[in-house]
Design a protein around this motif. Structure first.
Motif, short mmCIF file in Angstrom:
data_model
loop_
_atom_site.label_atom_id
_atom_site.label_comp_id
_atom_site.label_asym_id
_atom_site.label_seq_id
_atom_site.Cartn_x
_atom_site.Cartn_y
_atom_site.Cartn_z
N ILE A 1 39.83 39.68 24.47
CA ILE A 1 40.08 38.82 25.62
C ILE A 1 41.57 38.76 25.97
CG2 ILE A 1 40.45 36.30 25.63
CD1 ILE A 1 37.80 37.70 27.27
N GLU A 2 42.45 38.70 24.97
CA GLU A 2 43.89 38.64 25.25
C GLU A 2 44.36 39.91 25.93
OE1 GLU A 2 46.40 37.40 22.02
OE2 GLU A 2 44.91 35.93 21.39
N TYR A 3 43.93 41.07 25.43
CA TYR A 3 44.30 42.35 26.04
C TYR A 3 43.79 42.38 27.48
CZ TYR A 3 44.16 47.29 27.22
OH TYR A 3 44.31 48.48 27.88
N TYR A 4 42.54 41.98 27.64
CA TYR A 4 41.90 41.98 28.95
C TYR A 4 42.70 41.15 29.94
CZ TYR A 4 38.06 41.20 32.28
OH TYR A 4 37.29 41.14 33.39
N ASN A 5 43.03 39.92 29.55
CA ASN A 5 43.75 39.02 30.45
C ASN A 5 45.14 39.55 30.79
OD1 ASN A 5 41.65 37.23 30.64
ND2 ASN A 5 42.38 35.95 28.98
N ARG A 6 45.89 39.98 29.79
CA ARG A 6 47.27 40.43 30.05
C ARG A 6 47.32 41.67 30.93
NH1 ARG A 6 48.03 39.11 24.55
NH2 ARG A 6 47.92 41.28 23.99
N ASN A 7 46.43 42.63 30.73
CA ASN A 7 46.46 43.86 31.50
C ASN A 7 45.82 43.72 32.89
OD1 ASN A 7 47.72 46.03 29.75
ND2 ASN A 7 46.34 44.97 28.35
N TYR A 8 44.71 43.03 32.97
CA TYR A 8 44.04 42.90 34.26
C TYR A 8 44.78 41.95 35.19
CZ TYR A 8 40.33 45.89 32.75
OH TYR A 8 39.63 46.99 32.33
N ARG A 9 45.48 40.98 34.65
CA ARG A 9 46.27 40.09 35.51
C ARG A 9 47.29 40.90 36.30
NH1 ARG A 9 49.56 36.35 33.77
NH2 ARG A 9 49.07 34.84 35.34
N PHE A 10 47.94 41.86 35.66
CA PHE A 10 48.95 42.66 36.35
C PHE A 10 48.30 43.56 37.39
CE2 PHE A 10 52.42 45.54 37.11
CZ PHE A 10 53.51 44.70 37.05
N ILE A 11 47.18 44.16 37.05
CA ILE A 11 46.47 45.02 38.01
C ILE A 11 46.04 44.21 39.23
CG2 ILE A 11 44.33 46.32 38.39
CD1 ILE A 11 44.63 47.31 35.45
N LEU A 12 45.47 43.03 39.02
CA LEU A 12 45.00 42.21 40.14
C LEU A 12 46.17 41.67 40.96
CD1 LEU A 12 42.00 40.37 38.45
CD2 LEU A 12 41.94 42.34 40.00
N ALA A 13 47.28 41.33 40.33
CA ALA A 13 48.46 40.87 41.06
C ALA A 13 49.05 42.02 41.88
CB ALA A 13 49.51 40.30 40.11
N THR A 14 49.02 43.23 41.33
CA THR A 14 49.48 44.41 42.08
C THR A 14 48.59 44.64 43.30
OG1 THR A 14 50.31 45.43 40.04
CG2 THR A 14 49.92 46.90 41.90
N ALA A 15 47.28 44.49 43.12
CA ALA A 15 46.34 44.64 44.24
C ALA A 15 46.61 43.59 45.31
CB ALA A 15 44.91 44.54 43.74
N LEU A 16 46.91 42.35 44.90
CA LEU A 16 47.24 41.31 45.87
C LEU A 16 48.48 41.70 46.67
CD1 LEU A 16 46.86 38.56 47.19
CD2 LEU A 16 48.12 37.55 45.26
N GLY A 17 49.48 42.25 46.01
CA GLY A 17 50.67 42.73 46.72
C GLY A 17 50.32 43.80 47.73
N ASP A 18 49.45 44.71 47.35
CA ASP A 18 49.01 45.78 48.23
C ASP A 18 48.32 45.20 49.46
OD1 ASP A 18 48.24 48.25 49.27
OD2 ASP A 18 47.21 48.91 47.47
N ILE A 19 47.43 44.25 49.24
CA ILE A 19 46.69 43.63 50.35
C ILE A 19 47.64 42.87 51.27
CG2 ILE A 19 45.01 41.83 50.92
CD1 ILE A 19 43.51 42.72 48.31
N LEU A 20 48.53 42.07 50.70
CA LEU A 20 49.43 41.25 51.52
C LEU A 20 50.44 42.08 52.29
CD1 LEU A 20 50.29 38.27 49.15
CD2 LEU A 20 48.83 38.23 51.16
N MET A 21 51.02 43.07 51.63
CA MET A 21 52.17 43.75 52.23
C MET A 21 51.85 45.04 52.95
SD MET A 21 55.08 42.87 49.44
CE MET A 21 54.17 43.61 48.12
N PHE A 22 50.76 45.68 52.61
CA PHE A 22 50.47 46.97 53.24
C PHE A 22 49.19 46.96 54.07
CE2 PHE A 22 53.41 48.01 49.92
CZ PHE A 22 54.27 48.87 50.57
N TYR A 23 48.20 46.26 53.59
CA TYR A 23 46.92 46.26 54.30
C TYR A 23 46.90 45.15 55.34
CZ TYR A 23 41.94 46.36 55.15
OH TYR A 23 40.71 46.45 55.75
N GLY A 24 47.36 43.99 54.93
CA GLY A 24 47.35 42.83 55.82
C GLY A 24 46.08 42.01 55.63
N LEU A 25 46.20 40.74 55.89
CA LEU A 25 45.05 39.85 55.81
C LEU A 25 44.62 39.47 57.22
CD1 LEU A 25 46.02 37.37 52.95
CD2 LEU A 25 44.17 39.03 52.92
N LYS A 26 43.37 39.14 57.36
CA LYS A 26 42.89 38.67 58.66
C LYS A 26 43.58 37.35 59.00
CE LYS A 26 38.30 40.68 58.40
NZ LYS A 26 38.36 41.74 59.30
#
Length: 191
Positions: free
Chosen positions: A79-104
């Motif tokens: 669970i610790e590995y899962y949380n630490r690694n996936y948090r960064f992946i999901l935060a990176t995806a949020l950056g991608d959505i906000l800054m490159f894709y755009g939100l409705k």
């Protein structure tokens, strides 16, 4: 505008976007990234496989933003590995959505954001996009002021050990590689 200045401006946009999200949602260190994404109406869906070696993908075909991330079976047991690694992946995806894709528009209204997260870069500089999304994630998960404060508190006689970095990273919910890279970028450590 010089290329260096252009890159620094884009990094500043990443930092400001992360700071805005932190303040808007009163995020505490080690916050639940999935809960944050849900508040912005981004549904998070683990999947077994994605094209090529992607860590995440997203779409809004049916009117709701869906974020798919690759879930590794081996990570489920730690669970610790899962949380630490996936948090960064999901935060990176949020950056991608906000800054490159755009939100409705309705998602941006929920954020009460009047500025502009979203910018279009040169489509030929895909590697820069990855760098900027990861920079956004680092700023979101490891804000400079919190990182400096925690490192200062944990350092003994002005010396910081690798184990100290690991402890600070665990407190912020990130892995050793992420905390080391962020500290190097901020010139808090030299390796």
């Amino acid at each position: 505008m010089s290329k260096r200045l252009y890159i620094l401006n884009k990094q500043k946009i990443c930092e400001e976007a992360a700071e805005f999200i932190i303040n808007k949602f009163n995020l505490e260190p080690n916050f639940d990234i999935v809960e944050l994404l849900n508040k912005i109406d981004i549904e998070v869906i683990p999947v077994k496989a994605l094209p090529a070696d992607w860590d995440y993908a997203f779409n809004d075909k049916d009117g709701k933003m869906k974020l798919f991330y690759k879930e590794y079976e081996s990570a489920k047991n730690d669970i610790e590995y899962y949380n630490r690694n996936y948090r960064f992946i999901l935060a990176t995806a949020l950056g991608d959505i906000l800054m490159f894709y755009g939100l409705k528009e309705e998602n941006l209204k929920k954020l009460s954001y009047n500025g502009k997260f979203y910018y279009q870069g040169n489509k030929n500089t895909f590697w820069r996009k990855d760098f900027e999304c990861e920079h956004f994630a680092a700023c979101l998960l490891m804000p400079e002021y919190i990182l400096e404060s925690r490192l200062y508190d944990i350092a003994k006689d002005g010396k910081l050990l690798y184990d100290d970095l690991i402890k600070v990273g665990e407190g912020l919910g990130v892995n050793a590689q992420a905390i080391c890279q962020r500290c190097k970028k901020l010139s808090l450590i030299y390796m």
